[in-house]
Scaffold this motif. Structure first.
Motif, PDB file in Angstrom:
ATOM      1  N   VAL A 130      10.365   6.616  -9.450  1.00  0.00           N
ATOM      2  CA  VAL A 130      10.086   7.291  -8.182  1.00  0.00           C
ATOM      3  C   VAL A 130       8.696   7.907  -8.241  1.00  0.00           C
ATOM      4  O   VAL A 130       8.363   8.627  -9.192  1.00  0.00           O
ATOM      5  N   GLY A 131       7.883   7.647  -7.214  1.00  0.00           N
ATOM      6  CA  GLY A 131       6.527   8.190  -7.163  1.00  0.00           C
ATOM      7  C   GLY A 131       5.488   7.144  -7.539  1.00  0.00           C
ATOM      8  O   GLY A 131       5.766   5.957  -7.617  1.00  0.00           O
ATOM      9  N   GLY A 132       4.277   7.610  -7.765  1.00  0.00           N
ATOM     10  CA  GLY A 132       3.198   6.703  -8.150  1.00  0.00           C
ATOM     11  C   GLY A 132       2.404   6.167  -6.985  1.00  0.00           C
ATOM     12  O   GLY A 132       1.824   5.076  -7.078  1.00  0.00           O
ATOM     13  N   GLU A 133       2.349   6.913  -5.880  1.00  0.00           N
ATOM     14  CA  GLU A 133       1.567   6.491  -4.722  1.00  0.00           C
ATOM     15  C   GLU A 133       0.164   6.061  -5.153  1.00  0.00           C
ATOM     16  O   GLU A 133      -0.520   6.771  -5.890  1.00  0.00           O
ATOM     17  N   ASN A 134      -0.245   4.876  -4.719  1.00  0.00           N
ATOM     18  CA  ASN A 134      -1.590   4.342  -4.984  1.00  0.00           C
ATOM     19  C   ASN A 134      -1.890   4.060  -6.456  1.00  0.00           C
ATOM     20  O   ASN A 134      -3.015   3.697  -6.784  1.00  0.00           O
ATOM     21  N   SER A 135      -0.936   4.210  -7.330  1.00  0.00           N
ATOM     22  CA  SER A 135      -1.225   4.213  -8.764  1.00  0.00           C
ATOM     23  C   SER A 135      -1.433   2.840  -9.372  1.00  0.00           C
ATOM     24  O   SER A 135      -2.056   2.712 -10.424  1.00  0.00           O
ATOM     25  N   PHE A 136      -0.877   1.785  -8.764  1.00  0.00           N
ATOM     26  CA  PHE A 136      -0.780   0.467  -9.384  1.00  0.00           C
ATOM     27  C   PHE A 136      -0.083   0.547 -10.736  1.00  0.00           C
ATOM     28  O   PHE A 136      -0.239  -0.316 -11.578  1.00  0.00           O
ATOM     29  N   TYR A 137       0.686   1.619 -10.923  1.00  0.00           N
ATOM     30  CA  TYR A 137       1.473   1.837 -12.138  1.00  0.00           C
ATOM     31  C   TYR A 137       0.630   1.716 -13.403  1.00  0.00           C
ATOM     32  O   TYR A 137       1.096   1.225 -14.434  1.00  0.00           O
ATOM     33  N   SER A 138      -0.600   2.165 -13.325  1.00  0.00           N
ATOM     34  CA  SER A 138      -1.502   2.037 -14.463  1.00  0.00           C
ATOM     35  C   SER A 138      -1.877   3.413 -15.009  1.00  0.00           C
ATOM     36  O   SER A 138      -1.569   4.448 -14.407  1.00  0.00           O
ATOM     37  N   ASP A 139      -2.506   3.423 -16.165  1.00  0.00           N
ATOM     38  CA  ASP A 139      -3.078   4.632 -16.731  1.00  0.00           C
ATOM     39  C   ASP A 139      -4.485   4.798 -16.161  1.00  0.00           C
ATOM     40  O   ASP A 139      -5.352   3.949 -16.403  1.00  0.00           O
TER      41      ASP A 139
END
Length: 320
Positions: free
Chosen positions: A91-100
């Protein structure tokens, strides 16, 4: 510029929104990320109670902090658990592309947390999904950390392939629906920058650095495709045509706008996905299922259909 503007609009609004449809069978799981923030995931247990068959479902650009879009807008969790597959929805990670990310986003706003456009710490989603979250799932449920599946839509589609490319022991199966699988293509970086600014003011330079930074290439499925081939990852690659179909029945002006926007967005996704298909072909890699229906826009009912069609194939590749 004529391509850039519609692409920006498409990337920044990946589907019509809906009210949260909370699924009472889901279990809230909390794990602390590398920044010390407690992040929530939702877990849906396989019908037969197994702990070896696990899939992660990744959200799109507008990921919310209450529930994952797959739970909000679809019923795929029910289909997956009935196929005896455990489902993990971060849940979450807006705009993140799930990256560091390399730095906190500092464009506009002041959220004062790990999410939001003015962050106190950079996103650490790649580390979270490959380290802290699976460790918590293993401790709490006994879930296997090997031969898992991962799939996602739009932003989550390219991220799913990234996880499979760099973490092959954890992910033996990856599905991308309407993903942007050639982010180094002309106009893509600029469009992503504008899209993230328009979606709560995120600064894309805090993600992978300026456009010439090698981190862009590391996160481009078109570029890292040889890793997927060398890993032998089973892939499910899907995109609609952008032509409206049975799920697109606009009843108001806003529905008309959303449908038109979804048409353009899906057409661009199809171009990216077809380029990725050609890339895999040139690499001689055929361990892939391609799903290119003649109709379909960039919206949740079509992505749910992708999952329903994918389940039988995925079931053969995610035994922990």
């Amino acid at each position: 510029m004529s391509l850039l503007l519609p692409l920006c609009v498409a990337l920044s609004s990946n589907a019509p929104t809906a009210e949260a449809a909370f699924n009472p069978t889901g279990i809230d799981v909390w794990a602390r990320d590398a920044n010390g923030f407690n992040l929530k995931s939702r877990v849906f247990r396989a019908r037969d109670g197994n702990t070896s068959r696990v899939v992660y479902a990744l959200d799109g650009l507008r990921a919310r902090n209450d529930l994952n879009g797959w739970e909000i807008d679809t019923n795929v969790a029910e289909a997956l658990v009935n196929a005896n597959i455990n489902v993990v929805m971060p849940v979450g990670g807006e705009n993140s592309f799930y990256s560091d990310w390399i730095a906190p986003s500092n464009a506009f706003g002041s959220s004062g947390s790990s999410s939001g456009s003015s962050q106190t710490a950079p996103y650490r989603w790649e580390t979270f999904i490959t380290n802290q979250l699976p460790a918590q799932l293993a401790a709490q449920f006994g879930f296997s950390r090997h031969n898992n599946g991962v799939f996602g839509l739009s932003m989550g589609g390219s991220a799913a392939l990234m996880f499979a490319a760099y973490y092959p022991q954890q992910f033996s199966y990856a599905g991308s629906f309407s993903g942007y699988l050639n982010v180094s293509a002309p106009g893509m970086k600029e469009a992503m920058r504008l899209a993230m600014l328009s979606q709560n003011g995120y600064n894309i330079d805090a993600m992978w650095g300026p456009p010439w930074d090698p981190r862009w290439l590391r996160n481009d499925p078109f570029v890292f495709a040889p890793r997927l081939r060398d890993n032998g990852t089973r892939l499910y690659i899907a995109s609609g045509s952008g032509i409206p179909g049975v799920h697109d029945q606009p009843r108001s002006l806003i529905d008309v706008y959303n449908t038109a926007n979804g048409m353009g967005l899906e057409a661009i996704s199809l171009i990216n996905t077809k380029a990725f298909q050609l890339r895999l072909a040139t690499l001689g890699y055929g361990n892939v299922v391609y799903d290119f229906p003649p109709v379909g826009t960039h919206s949740w009912p079509w992505w749910a259909d992708n999952v329903y069609r994918m389940i039988p194939d995925m079931s053969n590749y995610i035994n922990g």
